[in-house]
Write a protein that holds these residues in place. Structure first.
Motif, PDB file in Angstrom:
ATOM      1  N   ASN A 195     -39.610 -31.484  40.898  1.00 21.63           N
ATOM      2  CA  ASN A 195     -40.442 -31.269  42.097  1.00 21.63           C
ATOM      3  C   ASN A 195     -41.581 -32.275  41.927  1.00 21.63           C
ATOM      4  O   ASN A 195     -42.076 -32.898  40.822  1.00 21.63           O
ATOM      5  CB  ASN A 195     -40.841 -30.092  42.637  1.00 21.63           C
ATOM      6  N   GLY A 196     -42.387 -32.553  43.002  1.00 17.71           N
ATOM      7  CA  GLY A 196     -43.734 -33.386  42.770  1.00 17.71           C
ATOM      8  C   GLY A 196     -44.595 -33.047  41.920  1.00 17.71           C
ATOM      9  O   GLY A 196     -45.219 -33.816  41.279  1.00 17.71           O
ATOM     10  N   VAL A 197     -44.914 -31.571  41.868  1.00 18.57           N
ATOM     11  CA  VAL A 197     -45.907 -31.206  41.048  1.00 18.57           C
ATOM     12  C   VAL A 197     -45.512 -31.531  39.553  1.00 18.57           C
ATOM     13  O   VAL A 197     -46.421 -31.916  38.811  1.00 18.57           O
ATOM     14  CB  VAL A 197     -46.186 -29.623  41.083  1.00 18.57           C
ATOM     15  N   GLU A 198     -44.370 -31.270  39.085  1.00 18.89           N
ATOM     16  CA  GLU A 198     -43.868 -31.646  37.749  1.00 18.89           C
ATOM     17  C   GLU A 198     -43.838 -33.005  37.743  1.00 18.89           C
ATOM     18  O   GLU A 198     -44.097 -33.565  36.551  1.00 18.89           O
ATOM     19  CB  GLU A 198     -42.189 -31.161  37.446  1.00 18.89           C
ATOM     20  N   ASP A 226     -52.753 -43.481  44.018  1.00 21.47           N
ATOM     21  CA  ASP A 226     -54.409 -43.394  43.811  1.00 21.47           C
ATOM     22  C   ASP A 226     -54.742 -43.932  42.299  1.00 21.47           C
ATOM     23  O   ASP A 226     -55.681 -44.457  42.087  1.00 21.47           O
ATOM     24  CB  ASP A 226     -54.889 -42.055  44.010  1.00 21.47           C
ATOM     25  N   ARG A 227     -53.670 -43.542  41.500  1.00 21.70           N
ATOM     26  CA  ARG A 227     -54.014 -44.095  40.184  1.00 21.70           C
ATOM     27  C   ARG A 227     -53.433 -45.430  39.690  1.00 21.70           C
ATOM     28  O   ARG A 227     -53.915 -46.511  39.023  1.00 21.70           O
ATOM     29  CB  ARG A 227     -53.352 -43.076  39.133  1.00 21.70           C
ATOM     30  N   ASP A 228     -52.381 -45.864  40.331  1.00 21.22           N
ATOM     31  CA  ASP A 228     -51.622 -47.059  40.175  1.00 21.22           C
ATOM     32  C   ASP A 228     -50.959 -47.557  41.510  1.00 21.22           C
ATOM     33  O   ASP A 228     -50.030 -47.602  41.767  1.00 21.22           O
ATOM     34  CB  ASP A 228     -50.473 -47.277  39.209  1.00 21.22           C
ATOM     35  N   ALA A 229     -51.991 -48.571  42.209  1.00 19.63           N
ATOM     36  CA  ALA A 229     -51.683 -48.823  43.620  1.00 19.63           C
ATOM     37  C   ALA A 229     -50.183 -49.788  43.560  1.00 19.63           C
ATOM     38  O   ALA A 229     -49.649 -50.154  44.757  1.00 19.63           O
ATOM     39  CB  ALA A 229     -52.925 -49.660  44.285  1.00 19.63           C
ATOM     40  N   PRO A 272     -39.666 -28.891  46.926  1.00 22.46           N
ATOM     41  CA  PRO A 272     -40.461 -27.899  46.565  1.00 22.46           C
ATOM     42  C   PRO A 272     -41.671 -28.197  45.981  1.00 22.46           C
ATOM     43  O   PRO A 272     -41.848 -29.360  45.247  1.00 22.46           O
ATOM     44  CB  PRO A 272     -39.733 -26.680  45.990  1.00 22.46           C
ATOM     45  N   ARG A 273     -42.731 -27.463  46.224  1.00 26.69           N
ATOM     46  CA  ARG A 273     -44.301 -27.555  45.434  1.00 26.69           C
ATOM     47  C   ARG A 273     -44.960 -28.679  45.865  1.00 26.69           C
ATOM     48  O   ARG A 273     -46.069 -28.754  46.010  1.00 26.69           O
ATOM     49  CB  ARG A 273     -43.943 -27.253  43.992  1.00 26.69           C
ATOM     50  N   MET A 274     -44.500 -29.870  46.055  1.00 25.96           N
ATOM     51  CA  MET A 274     -45.157 -31.071  46.664  1.00 25.96           C
ATOM     52  C   MET A 274     -43.985 -31.991  46.782  1.00 25.96           C
ATOM     53  O   MET A 274     -43.106 -32.330  46.178  1.00 25.96           O
ATOM     54  CB  MET A 274     -45.892 -31.741  45.504  1.00 25.96           C
ATOM     55  N   ASP A 275     -43.949 -32.497  48.247  1.00 22.31           N
ATOM     56  CA  ASP A 275     -43.083 -33.509  48.516  1.00 22.31           C
ATOM     57  C   ASP A 275     -43.317 -34.891  48.183  1.00 22.31           C
ATOM     58  O   ASP A 275     -44.265 -35.165  47.577  1.00 22.31           O
ATOM     59  CB  ASP A 275     -43.003 -33.544  50.087  1.00 22.31           C
ATOM     60  N   GLY A 276     -42.171 -35.657  48.326  1.00 23.22           N
ATOM     61  CA  GLY A 276     -42.457 -37.136  47.936  1.00 23.22           C
ATOM     62  C   GLY A 276     -43.427 -38.083  48.494  1.00 23.22           C
ATOM     63  O   GLY A 276     -44.024 -38.520  47.705  1.00 23.22           O
ATOM     64  N   ILE A 299     -46.145 -39.633  46.084  1.00 26.33           N
ATOM     65  CA  ILE A 299     -46.459 -41.113  45.952  1.00 26.33           C
ATOM     66  C   ILE A 299     -48.078 -41.409  46.374  1.00 26.33           C
ATOM     67  O   ILE A 299     -48.559 -42.216  45.545  1.00 26.33           O
ATOM     68  CB  ILE A 299     -45.577 -41.908  47.071  1.00 26.33           C
ATOM     69  N   ARG A 300     -48.478 -40.720  47.283  1.00 29.52           N
ATOM     70  CA  ARG A 300     -50.073 -40.686  47.552  1.00 29.52           C
ATOM     71  C   ARG A 300     -50.578 -40.596  46.082  1.00 29.52           C
ATOM     72  O   ARG A 300     -51.725 -41.370  45.923  1.00 29.52           O
ATOM     73  CB  ARG A 300     -50.347 -39.985  48.463  1.00 29.52           C
TER      74      ARG A 300
END
Length: 126
Positions: free
Chosen positions: A36-39, A72-75, A59-63, A67-68
């Motif tokens: 999932n996105g959080v993991e 934020d860390r690597d544009a 689940p938990r965080m969508d794609g 990506i966003r």
């Protein structure tokens, strides 16, 4: 010999994630899989990657949120989106998200590999 490119796969469908992991590993990539996105964000925070392959609906965080957060860390991190749910008006089609490729599910692992090769500046497979 240089280190292989490290690919992060965020995919909640276990069989799809395993198949893509096996195929990309066979093709010489180093692969990390998250369910999932959080993991995926946790794994990215622990060890940066060369590209992200993500589903949009997880689940938990969508794609898209994933990506966003990573951008934020690597544009300029190359992103391959696999989805069956992209609408015509999705803002992922906006140039500000590039480099980003959107592939409709079901996606053949060979297509994902070819897309990654192109995005990472690797030669196409013969």
């Amino acid at each position: 010999m240089p280190d292989p490119f490290h690919i992060l796969i965020a995919e909640d469908e276990v069989l799809a994630a395993m198949a893509l992991d096996d195929f990309l590993s066979f093709k010489g990539f180093r692969v990390t899989v998250a369910a999932n996105g959080v993991e995926a964000l946790e794994r990215y925070s622990n060890e940066p990657v060369d590209a992200l392959v993500t589903d949009l609906r997880m689940p938990r965080m969508d794609g898209q949120t994933l990506i966003r957060e990573i951008r934020d860390r690597d544009a300029r991190l190359p992103v391959v989106v696999m989805t069956g749910y992209l609408t015509q008006d999705s803002d992922l089609k906006d140039d500000r998200w590039k480099p980003l490729e959107i592939l409709s599910k079901p996606v053949n692992p060979r297509v994902i590999c070819a897309t990654l090769n192109r995005m990472l500046g690797l030669p196409p497979e013969a």
